[in-house]
Design an enzyme around this catalytic site. Structure first.
Site, PDB file in Angstrom:
ATOM      1  N   ASP A   9       0.867  -1.159   0.000  1.00 13.05           N
ATOM      2  CA  ASP A   9       0.000   0.000   0.000  1.00 13.05           C
ATOM      3  C   ASP A   9       0.912   1.219   0.000  1.00 13.05           C
ATOM      4  O   ASP A   9       1.735   1.382   0.893  1.00 13.05           O
ATOM      5  CB  ASP A   9      -0.896  -0.024   1.251  1.00 13.05           C
ATOM      6  CG  ASP A   9      -1.875   1.126   1.257  1.00 13.05           C
ATOM      7  OD1 ASP A   9      -2.375   1.480   0.179  1.00 13.05           O
ATOM      8  OD2 ASP A   9      -2.139   1.677   2.343  1.00 13.05           O
ATOM      9  N   GLU A  41      -1.412  -1.445  -5.522  1.00 15.84           N
ATOM     10  CA  GLU A  41      -2.663  -0.832  -5.951  1.00 15.84           C
ATOM     11  C   GLU A  41      -2.377   0.084  -7.125  1.00 15.84           C
ATOM     12  O   GLU A  41      -1.428   0.868  -7.105  1.00 15.84           O
ATOM     13  CB  GLU A  41      -3.273  -0.029  -4.805  1.00 15.84           C
ATOM     14  CG  GLU A  41      -4.721   0.267  -5.028  1.00 15.84           C
ATOM     15  CD  GLU A  41      -5.397   0.758  -3.755  1.00 15.84           C
ATOM     16  OE1 GLU A  41      -6.616   0.766  -3.731  1.00 15.84           O
ATOM     17  OE2 GLU A  41      -4.692   1.105  -2.799  1.00 15.84           O
ATOM     18  N   ASP A  98      -3.463   0.764   7.354  1.00 13.24           N
ATOM     19  CA  ASP A  98      -2.655   0.559   6.157  1.00 13.24           C
ATOM     20  C   ASP A  98      -2.245  -0.898   5.963  1.00 13.24           C
ATOM     21  O   ASP A  98      -2.206  -1.398   4.849  1.00 13.24           O
ATOM     22  CB  ASP A  98      -1.410   1.450   6.218  1.00 13.24           C
ATOM     23  CG  ASP A  98      -1.798   2.918   6.289  1.00 13.24           C
ATOM     24  OD1 ASP A  98      -2.715   3.308   5.561  1.00 13.24           O
ATOM     25  OD2 ASP A  98      -1.192   3.655   7.085  1.00 13.24           O
TER      26      ASP A  98
END
Ligand SMILES: [Zn+2]
Length: 390
Positions: free
Chosen positions: A179, A263, A345
């Site tokens: 992330d 991502e 996170d």
């Protein structure tokens, strides 16, 4: 397999003159051909292809005697690069080709006849330019690009084909989800957090002082030119620090894992948010993801980008329960269904990993539809299932 190695080169005064003339001629050819393409497009509705541009450059050479100064192949590369720039624009990979300025970074490419010798690199028309060959060149040299930055330093980027194929990809092994964020640069699904080094904050005072000095200098004066180089120097330092950090972190992640999921960030859209634009531009996620991708390819590892509409922060990793809203300042939360406490996170990174593994196991490169996870309402798909599996 193609690889690029960049060497700093130290041309003599004579070689600098030749390079300056070559930079100038190639820049002139580029700007001339770009303008002509634009004009032709306006008049006929069609641009110029590579061969038409090549013809125009040959005509230009006959008109101006000084155009014969650079190595002729360098001018041919201009036609190739310009036509490729237009293709990249039309295929939406790049913005519209721009005119080149003599005040910015300069570069020319040699498509052939360059060799690496013991104490330098040998160019046609210029001879051996001194360089420290810090890494051996294995394979055939394809293209060598010589560039000069705003500080007046010269570099040669050598593109080499080693004749070997890329190793076969294998998804067998440890998988990791990443992330990317602003408070931390990267958070892995293993729970490690990598701090976001704020280089600009460190160099900002220096940069601000120099920029202020620059604004006081008279336009066109020698002193202004000098200060402009100093400002360029600080920017240069910042970008080198960033590159170094990205190289080290991407190397570490690729070494430790077999499958890497990130991502898919729409950086361009995020930069439109004025409050975050500067911070996002300076962390350089794009460069980092590119490094992860090619380093993974070198070692037969898998790099995958997961759809950004997937609500990675708001879904519980354990029971797939999705919370309605999760403001940015909430760093940890407890799932109401299964009572697991989540670090915001790390939970997101785990979801990215699991989503990536689902895509991989479904065998398609595309987004796998999974009824267990509801799509974000802003996303393209709305889930048809009313309740996620509990
Ligand atoms: Zn839960």
């Amino acid at each position: 397999m193609l690889r690029v190695t960049k060497f700093r080169i130290y041309p003599t005064n004579e070689q600098r003159v030749h390079l300056a003339q070559s930079f100038g001629c190639c820049r002139f050819a580029w700007n001339y051909a770009l303008n002509l393409t634009n004009e032709t497009y306006k008049a006929t509705g069609k641009g110029l292809n590579r061969f038409a541009i090549q013809k125009e450059i040959t005509k230009l050479k006959k008109e101006h005697e000084w155009m014969s100064e650079p190595y002729s192949q360098c001018l041919q590369v201009v036609a190739l690069n310009l036509s490729r720039a237009f293709i990249n624009f039309f295929e939406k990979r790049a913005s519209f080709p721009q005119f080149k300025s003599k005040h910015h970074k300069q570069s020319i490419s040699y498509p052939q006849n360059v060799s690496v010798v013991e104490d330098g690199i040998k160019f046609p028309k210029m001879g051996v330019v001194y360089a420290k060959i810090h890494r051996p060149i294995e394979g055939t040299i394809r293209t060598v690009t010589v560039s000069m930055n705003c500080k007046g330093q010269y570099f040669a980027s050598v593109l080499v084909d080693d004749g070997k194929d890329l190793p076969e990809k294998s998804g067998e092994g440890k998988a990791v989800g990443l992330d990317l964020g602003l408070t931390h640069f990267a958070i892995t699904s293993d729970g490690s957090k990598f701090d976001n080094p704020r280089w600009i904050a460190k160099h900002e005072r220096n940069l601000r002082a120099k920029q202020r000095r620059l604004s006081r200098r008279q336009k066109g004066s020698n002193n202004r030119n000098k200060t402009r180089k100093q400002v360029a120097g600080v920017h240069n330092k910042i970008s080198r620090c960033r590159e170094d950090f990205h190289h080290k972190l991407s190397r570490r992640i690729v070494d430790e894992n077999q499958v890497i999921m990130v991502e898919n960030l729409a950086v361009k859209n995020m930069v439109k948010n004025h409050c975050l634009a500067k911070a996002i531009s300076q962390v350089g996620w794009g460069q980092f993801c590119t490094m992860l991708k090619y380093k993974a390819e070198w070692y037969g590892k898998v790099y995958l980008e997961v759809d950004r509409f997937f609500p990675s922060s708001k879904t519980c990793n354990v029971c797939l329960n999705q919370v309605r809203s999760l403001p940015l300042d909430v760093r940890s939360w407890r799932c109401q269904k299964c009572n697991t406490k989540h670090d915001r996170d790390i939970n997101a990174a785990k979801n990215i990993r699991d989503e990536g593994l689902r895509i991989l196991s479904s065998g398609t490169g595309e987004f796998a539809y999974c009824p267990d996870v509801r799509r974000d309402s802003r996303g393209r798909k709305k889930s048809t299932t009313s309740q996620p599996v509990g």
